[in-house]
Design a protein around this motif. Sequence first.
Motif, PDB file in Angstrom:
ATOM      1  N   GLY A 152       0.580  -1.301   0.020  1.00  0.00           N
ATOM      2  CA  GLY A 152       0.127  -0.105   0.063  1.00  0.00           C
ATOM      3  C   GLY A 152       0.678   1.259   0.102  1.00  0.00           C
ATOM      4  O   GLY A 152       0.514   2.121  -0.734  1.00  0.00           O
ATOM      5  N   THR A 153       2.086   1.387   0.819  1.00  0.00           N
ATOM      6  CA  THR A 153       2.839   2.296   0.849  1.00  0.00           C
ATOM      7  C   THR A 153       3.671   2.603  -0.467  1.00  0.00           C
ATOM      8  O   THR A 153       3.614   3.805  -0.919  1.00  0.00           O
ATOM      9  CB  THR A 153       3.996   2.165   1.921  1.00  0.00           C
ATOM     10  OG1 THR A 153       3.267   1.793   3.209  1.00  0.00           O
ATOM     11  CG2 THR A 153       4.850   3.392   2.125  1.00  0.00           C
ATOM     12  N   MET A 154       3.844   1.532  -1.336  1.00  0.00           N
ATOM     13  CA  MET A 154       4.485   1.521  -2.512  1.00  0.00           C
ATOM     14  C   MET A 154       3.538   2.167  -3.681  1.00  0.00           C
ATOM     15  O   MET A 154       3.798   3.094  -4.312  1.00  0.00           O
ATOM     16  CB  MET A 154       5.105   0.091  -2.976  1.00  0.00           C
ATOM     17  CG  MET A 154       6.299  -0.121  -2.347  1.00  0.00           C
ATOM     18  SD  MET A 154       6.484  -1.828  -3.044  1.00  0.00           S
ATOM     19  CE  MET A 154       7.231  -2.672  -1.397  1.00  0.00           C
ATOM     20  N   GLY A 155       2.255   1.805  -3.425  1.00  0.00           N
ATOM     21  CA  GLY A 155       1.331   2.024  -4.370  1.00  0.00           C
ATOM     22  C   GLY A 155       0.914   3.596  -4.014  1.00  0.00           C
ATOM     23  O   GLY A 155       0.814   4.287  -4.976  1.00  0.00           O
ATOM     24  N   GLN A 156       1.158   4.193  -2.670  1.00  0.00           N
ATOM     25  CA  GLN A 156       0.821   5.527  -2.612  1.00  0.00           C
ATOM     26  C   GLN A 156       1.901   6.310  -3.356  1.00  0.00           C
ATOM     27  O   GLN A 156       1.666   7.248  -4.009  1.00  0.00           O
ATOM     28  CB  GLN A 156       0.865   5.954  -1.170  1.00  0.00           C
ATOM     29  CG  GLN A 156       0.907   7.373  -0.666  1.00  0.00           C
ATOM     30  CD  GLN A 156      -0.573   7.908  -1.028  1.00  0.00           C
ATOM     31  OE1 GLN A 156      -1.690   7.308  -1.188  1.00  0.00           O
ATOM     32  NE2 GLN A 156      -0.469   9.277  -1.595  1.00  0.00           N
ATOM     33  N   TRP A 157       3.384   5.862  -3.144  1.00  0.00           N
ATOM     34  CA  TRP A 157       4.234   6.670  -3.847  1.00  0.00           C
ATOM     35  C   TRP A 157       4.223   6.505  -5.461  1.00  0.00           C
ATOM     36  O   TRP A 157       4.352   7.674  -6.290  1.00  0.00           O
ATOM     37  CB  TRP A 157       5.551   6.001  -3.518  1.00  0.00           C
ATOM     38  CG  TRP A 157       6.549   6.591  -4.255  1.00  0.00           C
ATOM     39  CD1 TRP A 157       7.396   7.962  -3.925  1.00  0.00           C
ATOM     40  CD2 TRP A 157       7.420   6.304  -5.544  1.00  0.00           C
ATOM     41  NE1 TRP A 157       8.336   8.313  -4.814  1.00  0.00           N
ATOM     42  CE2 TRP A 157       8.284   7.290  -5.782  1.00  0.00           C
ATOM     43  CE3 TRP A 157       7.259   5.320  -6.416  1.00  0.00           C
ATOM     44  CZ2 TRP A 157       8.881   7.373  -6.893  1.00  0.00           C
ATOM     45  CZ3 TRP A 157       8.184   5.155  -7.621  1.00  0.00           C
ATOM     46  CH2 TRP A 157       9.033   6.382  -7.803  1.00  0.00           C
ATOM     47  N   LEU A 158       3.641   5.664  -6.094  1.00  0.00           N
ATOM     48  CA  LEU A 158       3.529   5.491  -7.395  1.00  0.00           C
ATOM     49  C   LEU A 158       2.471   6.448  -7.991  1.00  0.00           C
ATOM     50  O   LEU A 158       2.323   6.946  -9.134  1.00  0.00           O
ATOM     51  CB  LEU A 158       3.047   3.934  -7.958  1.00  0.00           C
ATOM     52  CG  LEU A 158       4.285   2.983  -7.821  1.00  0.00           C
ATOM     53  CD1 LEU A 158       3.652   1.510  -7.852  1.00  0.00           C
ATOM     54  CD2 LEU A 158       5.233   3.098  -8.956  1.00  0.00           C
ATOM     55  N   GLU A 159       1.301   6.708  -7.039  1.00  0.00           N
ATOM     56  CA  GLU A 159       0.139   7.538  -7.463  1.00  0.00           C
ATOM     57  C   GLU A 159       0.748   9.162  -7.288  1.00  0.00           C
ATOM     58  O   GLU A 159       0.073   9.942  -7.901  1.00  0.00           O
ATOM     59  CB  GLU A 159      -0.822   7.395  -6.504  1.00  0.00           C
ATOM     60  CG  GLU A 159      -1.825   5.912  -6.655  1.00  0.00           C
ATOM     61  CD  GLU A 159      -2.783   5.734  -5.835  1.00  0.00           C
ATOM     62  OE1 GLU A 159      -3.370   6.643  -5.081  1.00  0.00           O
ATOM     63  OE2 GLU A 159      -3.296   4.770  -5.988  1.00  0.00           O
ATOM     64  N   ASP A 160       1.616   9.145  -6.366  1.00  0.00           N
ATOM     65  CA  ASP A 160       2.228  10.435  -5.987  1.00  0.00           C
ATOM     66  C   ASP A 160       3.700  10.571  -5.369  1.00  0.00           C
ATOM     67  O   ASP A 160       3.914  10.211  -4.428  1.00  0.00           O
ATOM     68  CB  ASP A 160       1.268  10.957  -4.703  1.00  0.00           C
ATOM     69  CG  ASP A 160       1.717  12.298  -4.355  1.00  0.00           C
ATOM     70  OD1 ASP A 160       2.656  13.276  -4.810  1.00  0.00           O
ATOM     71  OD2 ASP A 160       1.290  12.880  -3.273  1.00  0.00           O
ATOM     72  N   HIS A 161       4.395  10.904  -6.800  1.00  0.00           N
ATOM     73  CA  HIS A 161       5.789  10.916  -6.332  1.00  0.00           C
ATOM     74  C   HIS A 161       6.413  12.018  -5.404  1.00  0.00           C
ATOM     75  O   HIS A 161       7.470  11.860  -4.922  1.00  0.00           O
ATOM     76  CB  HIS A 161       6.656  11.161  -7.677  1.00  0.00           C
ATOM     77  CG  HIS A 161       6.456   9.799  -8.515  1.00  0.00           C
ATOM     78  ND1 HIS A 161       6.078   8.480  -8.210  1.00  0.00           N
ATOM     79  CD2 HIS A 161       7.074   9.560  -9.884  1.00  0.00           C
ATOM     80  CE1 HIS A 161       6.077   7.769  -9.135  1.00  0.00           C
ATOM     81  NE2 HIS A 161       6.699   8.257 -10.079  1.00  0.00           N
ATOM     82  N   THR A 162       5.455  12.731  -4.814  1.00  0.00           N
ATOM     83  CA  THR A 162       6.149  13.767  -3.803  1.00  0.00           C
ATOM     84  C   THR A 162       5.939  12.758  -2.459  1.00  0.00           C
ATOM     85  O   THR A 162       6.306  13.649  -1.439  1.00  0.00           O
ATOM     86  CB  THR A 162       5.030  15.221  -3.886  1.00  0.00           C
ATOM     87  OG1 THR A 162       3.769  14.741  -3.497  1.00  0.00           O
ATOM     88  CG2 THR A 162       5.211  15.835  -5.118  1.00  0.00           C
ATOM     89  N   PHE A 163       5.181  11.783  -2.290  1.00  0.00           N
ATOM     90  CA  PHE A 163       5.036  11.105  -1.068  1.00  0.00           C
ATOM     91  C   PHE A 163       6.475  10.678  -0.761  1.00  0.00           C
ATOM     92  O   PHE A 163       7.379  10.204  -1.708  1.00  0.00           O
ATOM     93  CB  PHE A 163       4.043   9.842  -1.213  1.00  0.00           C
ATOM     94  CG  PHE A 163       3.920   9.110   0.016  1.00  0.00           C
ATOM     95  CD1 PHE A 163       3.328   9.376   0.917  1.00  0.00           C
ATOM     96  CD2 PHE A 163       4.681   7.861  -0.043  1.00  0.00           C
ATOM     97  CE1 PHE A 163       3.073   8.585   2.005  1.00  0.00           C
ATOM     98  CE2 PHE A 163       4.471   7.172   0.906  1.00  0.00           C
ATOM     99  CZ  PHE A 163       3.588   7.442   2.130  1.00  0.00           C
ATOM    100  N   ASN A 164       6.873  10.991   0.486  1.00  0.00           N
ATOM    101  CA  ASN A 164       8.092  10.730   0.905  1.00  0.00           C
ATOM    102  C   ASN A 164       8.395   9.358   1.609  1.00  0.00           C
ATOM    103  O   ASN A 164       7.907   8.958   2.678  1.00  0.00           O
ATOM    104  CB  ASN A 164       8.619  11.786   2.035  1.00  0.00           C
ATOM    105  CG  ASN A 164      10.013  11.757   2.359  1.00  0.00           C
ATOM    106  OD1 ASN A 164      10.714  10.644   2.266  1.00  0.00           O
ATOM    107  ND2 ASN A 164      10.552  12.923   2.643  1.00  0.00           N
ATOM    108  N   LEU A 165       8.957   8.175   0.566  1.00  0.00           N
ATOM    109  CA  LEU A 165       9.298   6.955   0.905  1.00  0.00           C
ATOM    110  C   LEU A 165      10.062   6.695   2.118  1.00  0.00           C
ATOM    111  O   LEU A 165       9.772   6.025   2.930  1.00  0.00           O
ATOM    112  CB  LEU A 165       9.385   6.096  -0.233  1.00  0.00           C
ATOM    113  CG  LEU A 165       8.482   5.593  -1.187  1.00  0.00           C
ATOM    114  CD1 LEU A 165       9.160   4.652  -1.995  1.00  0.00           C
ATOM    115  CD2 LEU A 165       7.626   4.769  -0.344  1.00  0.00           C
TER     116      LEU A 165
END
Length: 194
Positions: A152-165
């Motif tokens: 789910g966390t990776m999916g969030q980053w794939l939708e929004d690259h500003t999400f800080n992994l």
Amino acid sequence: MLAAGARLVAERGTDALTLAEVGKAAGYSRGLPAHHFGSKAEFLRELMRYVAAEFRTAMEAFSIEEGLPALLKMLGGFLQQPTSDHSRLCALRIVLSEPGAGPPLPPDIATLKQQTLHAFEQRIRQGIALGQIRHEVDPRTMALLLVMTLCGTMGQWLEDHTFNLDAAGAQMSAFVQHGLAASALSTKGAQGSG
């Protein structure tokens, strides 16, 4: 083209993928993937080989440690912000995809997913045996929860690259450490950080 295909499949799944989109996403003509691979089915076969190789490369770094430190290292390694090449993260996302999120995974990819679940479960069992993780933690259930959270966390980053992994990985590691650690270890860690 395979890296572009991995990104598209990680974002949308295999059903929505078209070879024309792969060509466009890779910066080539829309017809080049069809010319090179012949069909979507053949492209997907090659893509899954590519994904498996990327995934195995990512997993090799996590094979030496045991217990809770190894578990935390795995979580941090999975959630590192890609600097340029997103292939590793996309491969992880594809392999760890949720059941029912699309067509069944090819057998080799499904095997990698099971091996990953086993690796998480094994580290949790080691942590319990070493007194690092609370004995009441169920290793299989916790491994599944961690893998689903990672996906789910990776999916969030794939939708929004500003999400800080990186920040998400640090928060998740802290949550796991405090949530799973045996009380003496957790207290010792809290005292050492003060």
